[in-house]
Design a protein around this motif. Structure first.
Motif, PDB file in Angstrom:
ATOM      1  N   VAL A 164       1.694   4.481 -25.045  1.00 58.36           N
ATOM      2  CA  VAL A 164       0.268   4.792 -25.138  1.00 58.36           C
ATOM      3  C   VAL A 164      -0.348   4.810 -23.746  1.00 58.36           C
ATOM      4  CG1 VAL A 164      -1.961   4.057 -26.050  1.00 58.36           C
ATOM      5  CG2 VAL A 164       0.107   3.782 -27.432  1.00 58.36           C
ATOM      6  N   PRO A 165      -0.851   5.958 -23.278  1.00 59.79           N
ATOM      7  CA  PRO A 165      -1.496   6.019 -21.960  1.00 59.79           C
ATOM      8  C   PRO A 165      -2.696   5.088 -21.898  1.00 59.79           C
ATOM      9  CG  PRO A 165      -1.080   8.219 -22.832  1.00 59.79           C
ATOM     10  CD  PRO A 165      -0.831   7.248 -23.954  1.00 59.79           C
ATOM     11  N   GLY A 166      -2.873   4.478 -20.748  1.00 59.26           N
ATOM     12  CA  GLY A 166      -4.044   3.625 -20.569  1.00 59.26           C
ATOM     13  C   GLY A 166      -3.808   2.170 -20.864  1.00 59.26           C
ATOM     14  N   THR A 167      -2.581   1.787 -21.304  1.00 58.81           N
ATOM     15  CA  THR A 167      -2.304   0.380 -21.554  1.00 58.81           C
ATOM     16  C   THR A 167      -1.670  -0.227 -20.308  1.00 58.81           C
ATOM     17  OG1 THR A 167      -0.250   1.066 -22.626  1.00 58.81           O
ATOM     18  CG2 THR A 167      -2.093   0.542 -24.068  1.00 58.81           C
ATOM     19  N   ASP A 168      -2.453  -0.255 -19.210  1.00 64.00           N
ATOM     20  CA  ASP A 168      -2.097  -0.910 -17.956  1.00 64.00           C
ATOM     21  C   ASP A 168      -0.998  -0.194 -17.172  1.00 64.00           C
ATOM     22  OD1 ASP A 168      -2.710  -2.797 -16.096  1.00 64.00           O
ATOM     23  OD2 ASP A 168      -1.355  -4.324 -16.877  1.00 64.00           O
ATOM     24  N   HIS A 169      -0.561   0.965 -17.620  1.00 65.40           N
ATOM     25  CA  HIS A 169       0.387   1.809 -16.894  1.00 65.40           C
ATOM     26  C   HIS A 169       1.569   1.046 -16.309  1.00 65.40           C
ATOM     27  CE1 HIS A 169      -2.278   5.241 -17.254  1.00 65.40           C
ATOM     28  NE2 HIS A 169      -3.271   4.511 -16.808  1.00 65.40           N
ATOM     29  N   PRO A 170       2.372   0.396 -17.111  1.00 68.16           N
ATOM     30  CA  PRO A 170       3.549  -0.299 -16.576  1.00 68.16           C
ATOM     31  C   PRO A 170       4.572   0.692 -16.032  1.00 68.16           C
ATOM     32  CG  PRO A 170       3.635  -0.262 -18.972  1.00 68.16           C
ATOM     33  CD  PRO A 170       2.296   0.296 -18.579  1.00 68.16           C
TER      34      PRO A 170
ATOM     35  N   SER B  98      -3.606  16.835 -34.886  1.00 69.52           N
ATOM     36  CA  SER B  98      -2.441  16.752 -35.759  1.00 69.52           C
ATOM     37  C   SER B  98      -1.269  16.199 -34.961  1.00 69.52           C
ATOM     38  CB  SER B  98      -2.072  18.135 -36.317  1.00 69.52           C
ATOM     39  OG  SER B  98      -1.686  19.004 -35.256  1.00 69.52           O
ATOM     40  N   ALA B  99      -0.167  15.954 -35.658  1.00 68.66           N
ATOM     41  CA  ALA B  99       1.041  15.492 -34.979  1.00 68.66           C
ATOM     42  C   ALA B  99       1.536  16.544 -33.994  1.00 68.66           C
ATOM     43  CB  ALA B  99       2.121  15.172 -36.011  1.00 68.66           C
ATOM     44  N   TRP B 100       1.462  17.806 -34.404  1.00 67.34           N
ATOM     45  CA  TRP B 100       1.897  18.892 -33.530  1.00 67.34           C
ATOM     46  C   TRP B 100       1.039  18.964 -32.274  1.00 67.34           C
ATOM     47  CZ3 TRP B 100       5.908  21.725 -32.506  1.00 67.34           C
ATOM     48  CH2 TRP B 100       5.772  22.907 -31.792  1.00 67.34           C
ATOM     49  N   HIS B 101      -0.277  18.810 -32.435  1.00 68.74           N
ATOM     50  CA  HIS B 101      -1.189  18.817 -31.291  1.00 68.74           C
ATOM     51  C   HIS B 101      -0.850  17.677 -30.338  1.00 68.74           C
ATOM     52  CE1 HIS B 101      -5.359  17.873 -29.537  1.00 68.74           C
ATOM     53  NE2 HIS B 101      -4.907  18.951 -28.921  1.00 68.74           N
ATOM     54  N   CYS B 102      -0.573  16.510 -30.900  1.00 68.43           N
ATOM     55  CA  CYS B 102      -0.218  15.348 -30.094  1.00 68.43           C
ATOM     56  C   CYS B 102       1.074  15.606 -29.311  1.00 68.43           C
ATOM     57  CB  CYS B 102      -0.058  14.122 -30.994  1.00 68.43           C
ATOM     58  SG  CYS B 102       0.391  12.605 -30.108  1.00 68.43           S
ATOM     59  N   ALA B 103       2.087  16.126 -30.002  1.00 67.89           N
ATOM     60  CA  ALA B 103       3.375  16.376 -29.355  1.00 67.89           C
ATOM     61  C   ALA B 103       3.245  17.402 -28.234  1.00 67.89           C
ATOM     62  CB  ALA B 103       4.389  16.855 -30.395  1.00 67.89           C
ATOM     63  N   THR B 104       2.492  18.482 -28.476  1.00 74.46           N
ATOM     64  CA  THR B 104       2.344  19.519 -27.456  1.00 74.46           C
ATOM     65  C   THR B 104       1.562  19.012 -26.248  1.00 74.46           C
ATOM     66  OG1 THR B 104       0.411  20.396 -28.672  1.00 74.46           O
ATOM     67  CG2 THR B 104       2.549  21.455 -29.062  1.00 74.46           C
ATOM     68  N   ARG B 105       0.574  18.138 -26.494  1.00 75.38           N
ATOM     69  CA  ARG B 105      -0.183  17.543 -25.381  1.00 75.38           C
ATOM     70  C   ARG B 105       0.723  16.670 -24.517  1.00 75.38           C
ATOM     71  NH1 ARG B 105      -5.769  16.663 -26.085  1.00 75.38           N
ATOM     72  NH2 ARG B 105      -5.603  15.302 -24.252  1.00 75.38           N
TER      73      ARG B 105
ATOM     74  N   ASP C  17       8.611   8.889 -32.975  1.00 76.91           N
ATOM     75  CA  ASP C  17       7.955   7.593 -32.887  1.00 76.91           C
ATOM     76  C   ASP C  17       6.869   7.596 -31.815  1.00 76.91           C
ATOM     77  OD1 ASP C  17       8.038   4.660 -33.713  1.00 76.91           O
ATOM     78  OD2 ASP C  17       8.246   4.491 -31.543  1.00 76.91           O
ATOM     79  N   THR C  18       7.127   8.273 -30.704  1.00 80.91           N
ATOM     80  CA  THR C  18       6.123   8.366 -29.646  1.00 80.91           C
ATOM     81  C   THR C  18       4.858   9.054 -30.154  1.00 80.91           C
ATOM     82  OG1 THR C  18       7.804   8.426 -27.913  1.00 80.91           O
ATOM     83  CG2 THR C  18       5.639   9.302 -27.341  1.00 80.91           C
ATOM     84  N   VAL C  19       5.023  10.140 -30.891  1.00 80.06           N
ATOM     85  CA  VAL C  19       3.874  10.845 -31.473  1.00 80.06           C
ATOM     86  C   VAL C  19       3.142   9.937 -32.461  1.00 80.06           C
ATOM     87  CG1 VAL C  19       3.177  12.793 -32.920  1.00 80.06           C
ATOM     88  CG2 VAL C  19       4.908  13.120 -31.147  1.00 80.06           C
ATOM     89  N   LYS C  20       3.897   9.244 -33.303  1.00 83.33           N
ATOM     90  CA  LYS C  20       3.297   8.352 -34.296  1.00 83.33           C
ATOM     91  C   LYS C  20       2.461   7.266 -33.636  1.00 83.33           C
ATOM     92  CE  LYS C  20       5.122   4.695 -35.441  1.00 83.33           C
ATOM     93  NZ  LYS C  20       6.016   3.580 -35.791  1.00 83.33           N
ATOM     94  N   VAL C  21       3.004   6.629 -32.606  1.00 85.50           N
ATOM     95  CA  VAL C  21       2.301   5.536 -31.930  1.00 85.50           C
ATOM     96  C   VAL C  21       1.016   6.029 -31.282  1.00 85.50           C
ATOM     97  CG1 VAL C  21       2.438   3.918 -29.990  1.00 85.50           C
ATOM     98  CG2 VAL C  21       4.324   4.079 -31.610  1.00 85.50           C
ATOM     99  N   ASN C  22       1.051   7.217 -30.664  1.00 85.34           N
ATOM    100  CA  ASN C  22      -0.153   7.754 -30.037  1.00 85.34           C
ATOM    101  C   ASN C  22      -1.219   8.109 -31.072  1.00 85.34           C
ATOM    102  OD1 ASN C  22      -0.127   8.410 -26.896  1.00 85.34           O
ATOM    103  ND2 ASN C  22       1.982   8.496 -27.636  1.00 85.34           N
ATOM    104  N   LEU C  23      -0.806   8.637 -32.216  1.00 85.15           N
ATOM    105  CA  LEU C  23      -1.766   8.918 -33.287  1.00 85.15           C
ATOM    106  C   LEU C  23      -2.388   7.629 -33.804  1.00 85.15           C
ATOM    107  CD1 LEU C  23       0.165  11.653 -35.317  1.00 85.15           C
ATOM    108  CD2 LEU C  23      -1.958  11.989 -34.044  1.00 85.15           C
TER     109      LEU C  23
ATOM    110  N   ILE D 286       9.437  16.597 -21.448  1.00 90.34           N
ATOM    111  CA  ILE D 286      10.270  15.983 -22.483  1.00 90.34           C
ATOM    112  C   ILE D 286      10.406  14.484 -22.274  1.00 90.34           C
ATOM    113  CG2 ILE D 286      12.448  16.361 -21.253  1.00 90.34           C
ATOM    114  CD1 ILE D 286      11.892  16.690 -25.081  1.00 90.34           C
ATOM    115  N   ASN D 287      10.332  14.042 -21.016  1.00 92.06           N
ATOM    116  CA  ASN D 287      10.424  12.604 -20.745  1.00 92.06           C
ATOM    117  C   ASN D 287       9.302  11.828 -21.412  1.00 92.06           C
ATOM    118  OD1 ASN D 287      12.716  12.897 -19.188  1.00 92.06           O
ATOM    119  ND2 ASN D 287      11.600  13.036 -17.242  1.00 92.06           N
ATOM    120  N   GLY D 288       8.157  12.511 -21.591  1.00 88.97           N
ATOM    121  CA  GLY D 288       7.026  11.849 -22.225  1.00 88.97           C
ATOM    122  C   GLY D 288       7.308  11.444 -23.653  1.00 88.97           C
ATOM    123  N   LEU D 289       8.116  12.246 -24.342  1.00 87.95           N
ATOM    124  CA  LEU D 289       8.469  11.941 -25.726  1.00 87.95           C
ATOM    125  C   LEU D 289       9.485  10.806 -25.826  1.00 87.95           C
ATOM    126  CD1 LEU D 289       8.699  15.524 -27.270  1.00 87.95           C
ATOM    127  CD2 LEU D 289       6.896  13.838 -27.630  1.00 87.95           C
TER     128      LEU D 289
END
Length: 315
Positions: free
Chosen positions: A140-146, A52-59, A32-38, A66-69
């Motif tokens: 999503v990075p950049g949305t006010d960094h809560p 791609s989804a893979w590129h997004c996940a690896t970034r 879901d995290t990858v989907k939302v960022n895409l 892993i916490n990012g996911l």
């Protein structure tokens, strides 16, 4: 005594749905995290941030680990577990309420399934909307960094008022009411067809083998229903993500059809299905896990409606 028994069974239905929600979040949140960022970053123009989804996940893994996911997972646990509890609980209860003597034979009935599922979807949209708004803004990075879910919710209310926390509510309602009708219709018909075929080829099987078959049917019917759900409502989900993560406070920006028309003009049909890959990859295992957890816990708690359907199909 009858009323107490009905109340006890109703509580068990909601507990079973709650376990389905836990299985859903544990299995599916990284997808879901990858989907939302895409959806948030690949719908803004011709140049895509992620290939791609893979590129997004690896970034995400490279930058945040892993916490990012699992960013926003706490919000998901709160929202999805209660959402599943209500969705499965309301569906089961309404289905039993709407069934007549003629429709209790085990054969799926769309006139029962669709209103039961759509009503459950309508109710859970009120829970999912604020929960997913917080989740998406944290993912999503950049949305006010809560700094956390509570901080995100409080900042939203401070900046946009109480209405702000329900931004995307109409889109969530459309996605859930339509999507749940598709999900449960697909689940019921797939499950009925598979049990009928398996029972006709193996009329006499051991209890242990029957349990394994039930798990297999649950995996396939749940996974297939999840794919059907997202194949139909993904454009609405894309619109919801844009609406909830956009800094714009203009009312027209909250119209899902306006958002989709703008996405289509900028990047074409592929933009309306941004995140399709990780969504479908997630859909099968997460919904399979949810259905198996739901059916298993329902049987463990002594709810008989699932077994009764299977027994009727043998007769």
């Amino acid at each position: 005594m009858g009323a107490d028994n009905d109340l006890c069974n109703a509580a068990k239905e909601y507990v079973s749905g709650f376990t389905a929600g836990l299985a859903t979040v544990i299995t599916g949140h990284p997808f879901d995290t990858v989907k939302v960022n895409l959806q948030a970053h690949n719908t803004k123009g011709e140049v895509k941030k992620y290939k791609s989804a893979w590129h997004c996940a690896t970034r995400i893994l490279a930058n945040e680990g892993i916490n990012g996911l699992y960013k926003g997972a706490l919000s998901s646990f709160i929202g999805v577990t209660f959402e599943s509890s209500i969705a499965f609980g309301v569906y089961s209860q309404m289905k039993q309420l709407l069934q007549t003597g003629e429709t209790q034979s085990g054969s799926p009935q769309l006139q029962v399934i669709i209103p039961s599922a759509a009503f459950g979807g309508t109710l859970i949209s009120f829970i999912l909307c604020p929960s997913e708004l917080v989740k998406c803004r944290m993912q999503v990075p950049g949305t006010d960094h809560p700094t956390g879910p509570l901080d995100c919710a409080l900042k939203t209310i401070k900046d946009e008022g109480i209405k702000g926390i329900f931004r995307g509510g109409f889109t969530t309602f459309l996605r859930e009411s339509i999507g749940n009708a598709v999900f449960f219709s697909t689940y019921e018909y797939t499950r009925h067809y598979m049990h009928r075929k398996l029972n006709s080829t193996s009329p006499s099987i051991s209890h242990h083998k029957k349990q394994l078959i039930d798990v297999g049917v649950g995996i396939f019917s749940g996974g297939f229903a999840g794919i059907a759900f997202w194949s139909i409502v993904l454009p609405l989900d894309v619109a919801k993500t844009i609406i909830q993560t956009s800094p714009s406070k203009i009312l027209i920006s909250r119209n899902p059809f306006y958002s989709l028309s703008m996405i289509y003009k900028r990047v074409g049909l592929r933009g309306c299905y941004a995140g399709l890959g990780p969504t479908l990859l997630r859909a099968f295992p997460t919904n399979a896990a949810a259905v198996v957890a739901w059916e298993f816990s329902a049987k463990l708690l002594g709810l008989r409606h699932i077994e009764q359907v299977d027994d009727d199909q043998k007769n």
